[in-house]
Design a protein around this motif. Sequence first.
Motif, PDB file in Angstrom:
ATOM      1  N   HIS A  36       0.306   3.752  -3.046  1.00 56.44           N
ATOM      2  CA  HIS A  36      -0.516   4.922  -2.744  1.00 56.44           C
ATOM      3  C   HIS A  36       0.206   6.058  -2.027  1.00 56.44           C
ATOM      4  O   HIS A  36      -0.148   7.221  -2.243  1.00 56.44           O
ATOM      5  CB  HIS A  36      -1.730   4.496  -1.903  1.00 56.44           C
ATOM      6  CG  HIS A  36      -2.618   3.529  -2.606  1.00 56.44           C
ATOM      7  ND1 HIS A  36      -3.466   3.899  -3.629  1.00 56.44           N
ATOM      8  CD2 HIS A  36      -2.773   2.198  -2.459  1.00 56.44           C
ATOM      9  CE1 HIS A  36      -4.109   2.836  -4.069  1.00 56.44           C
ATOM     10  NE2 HIS A  36      -3.712   1.797  -3.368  1.00 56.44           N
ATOM     11  N   LEU A  92      -6.175  10.469   0.686  1.00 56.59           N
ATOM     12  CA  LEU A  92      -4.977  10.753  -0.110  1.00 56.59           C
ATOM     13  C   LEU A  92      -5.009  12.188  -0.638  1.00 56.59           C
ATOM     14  O   LEU A  92      -3.983  12.878  -0.640  1.00 56.59           O
ATOM     15  CB  LEU A  92      -4.839   9.757  -1.264  1.00 56.59           C
ATOM     16  CG  LEU A  92      -4.437   8.341  -0.877  1.00 56.59           C
ATOM     17  CD1 LEU A  92      -4.597   7.399  -2.060  1.00 56.59           C
ATOM     18  CD2 LEU A  92      -3.007   8.304  -0.346  1.00 56.59           C
ATOM     19  N   ARG A 134     -10.543   6.229   0.789  1.00 59.69           N
ATOM     20  CA  ARG A 134      -9.093   6.210   0.547  1.00 59.69           C
ATOM     21  C   ARG A 134      -8.689   7.409  -0.308  1.00 59.69           C
ATOM     22  O   ARG A 134      -7.735   8.119   0.021  1.00 59.69           O
ATOM     23  CB  ARG A 134      -8.689   4.911  -0.155  1.00 59.69           C
ATOM     24  CG  ARG A 134      -7.201   4.852  -0.469  1.00 59.69           C
ATOM     25  CD  ARG A 134      -6.855   3.770  -1.480  1.00 59.69           C
ATOM     26  NE  ARG A 134      -7.455   4.080  -2.766  1.00 59.69           N
ATOM     27  CZ  ARG A 134      -7.819   3.163  -3.658  1.00 59.69           C
ATOM     28  NH1 ARG A 134      -7.676   1.875  -3.413  1.00 59.69           N
ATOM     29  NH2 ARG A 134      -8.347   3.524  -4.799  1.00 59.69           N
ATOM     30  N   GLN A 135      -9.411   7.644  -1.391  1.00 59.63           N
ATOM     31  CA  GLN A 135      -9.062   8.751  -2.283  1.00 59.63           C
ATOM     32  C   GLN A 135      -9.204  10.098  -1.582  1.00 59.63           C
ATOM     33  O   GLN A 135      -8.383  10.994  -1.781  1.00 59.63           O
ATOM     34  CB  GLN A 135      -9.918   8.705  -3.547  1.00 59.63           C
ATOM     35  CG  GLN A 135      -9.553   7.564  -4.495  1.00 59.63           C
ATOM     36  CD  GLN A 135      -8.086   7.538  -4.844  1.00 59.63           C
ATOM     37  OE1 GLN A 135      -7.344   6.676  -4.363  1.00 59.63           O
ATOM     38  NE2 GLN A 135      -7.639   8.459  -5.668  1.00 59.63           N
ATOM     39  N   THR A 172      -8.703  -1.155   1.848  1.00 57.11           N
ATOM     40  CA  THR A 172      -9.276  -1.257   0.509  1.00 57.11           C
ATOM     41  C   THR A 172      -8.666  -2.431  -0.249  1.00 57.11           C
ATOM     42  O   THR A 172      -9.355  -3.159  -0.963  1.00 57.11           O
ATOM     43  CB  THR A 172      -9.052   0.051  -0.268  1.00 57.11           C
ATOM     44  OG1 THR A 172      -9.601   1.129   0.484  1.00 57.11           O
ATOM     45  CG2 THR A 172      -9.699   0.009  -1.633  1.00 57.11           C
ATOM     46  N   ARG A 197     -13.005   2.781  -1.323  1.00 54.04           N
ATOM     47  CA  ARG A 197     -12.165   3.465  -2.319  1.00 54.04           C
ATOM     48  C   ARG A 197     -12.352   4.976  -2.239  1.00 54.04           C
ATOM     49  O   ARG A 197     -11.385   5.737  -2.318  1.00 54.04           O
ATOM     50  CB  ARG A 197     -12.486   2.970  -3.732  1.00 54.04           C
ATOM     51  CG  ARG A 197     -11.798   1.688  -4.102  1.00 54.04           C
ATOM     52  CD  ARG A 197     -11.873   1.407  -5.601  1.00 54.04           C
ATOM     53  NE  ARG A 197     -13.205   1.534  -6.146  1.00 54.04           N
ATOM     54  CZ  ARG A 197     -14.062   0.518  -6.327  1.00 54.04           C
ATOM     55  NH1 ARG A 197     -13.720  -0.704  -5.986  1.00 54.04           N
ATOM     56  NH2 ARG A 197     -15.251   0.727  -6.839  1.00 54.04           N
ATOM     57  N   ALA A 225       0.828  -1.211   0.000  1.00 42.10           N
ATOM     58  CA  ALA A 225       0.000   0.000   0.000  1.00 42.10           C
ATOM     59  C   ALA A 225       0.861   1.259   0.000  1.00 42.10           C
ATOM     60  O   ALA A 225       0.516   2.254  -0.641  1.00 42.10           O
ATOM     61  CB  ALA A 225      -0.943  -0.014   1.200  1.00 42.10           C
ATOM     62  N   ALA A 248      -5.865   2.610   2.631  1.00 43.67           N
ATOM     63  CA  ALA A 248      -5.346   1.953   1.426  1.00 43.67           C
ATOM     64  C   ALA A 248      -5.151   0.463   1.680  1.00 43.67           C
ATOM     65  O   ALA A 248      -5.466  -0.370   0.819  1.00 43.67           O
ATOM     66  CB  ALA A 248      -4.036   2.602   0.987  1.00 43.67           C
TER      67      ALA A 248
END
Length: 157
Positions: free
Chosen positions: A38, A120, A116-117, A74, A113, A34, A71
């Motif tokens: 990521h 990030l 996570r996005q 996921t 997801r 991860a 991450a």
Amino acid sequence: MKNVITNEQVISLAFGDGEYISPEVILDSDIALAVDRHIIPVVGQELYQEMLDGSQKALLEDYVAPALAMAVRTMIQPALNVRTGQAGLSISSSLRSDSSTKSAIGSLQRSLRNRRQALLRRLSNYLKNNASEFPSYDVGKDAMQKCSIDGGYVQMR
């Protein structure tokens, strides 16, 4: 293998109350993968190494660890949705539950997801807005500042 967070931290940051899983389910290699997929594309190798060496604790705790934990979740969630044993793969089901199970699994994965996005993006924006505090950060190499997928559309900057 040294990582910036532990499997216990992944569980505490990415799983909610009542979502118990054993820390042994999360492997060091899951965390490392991860990071490679990521985190390093956002923070860069040099800044990541600083965190690995013990500096940048506030950045790690407030921004990197939550994004990294999500991450990891996921990535491993599909394997958590089914069980394997000596008899192979087993999926719990009942009469007429197949389509509702697939729908719930798909919704969960999309939600993870999206979270996570968002984490990030939060990390990337923090680094960009505070770049003077992080000399080893290069906004030009930050993947989140170059490209995003919003509403199914790939946007290049």
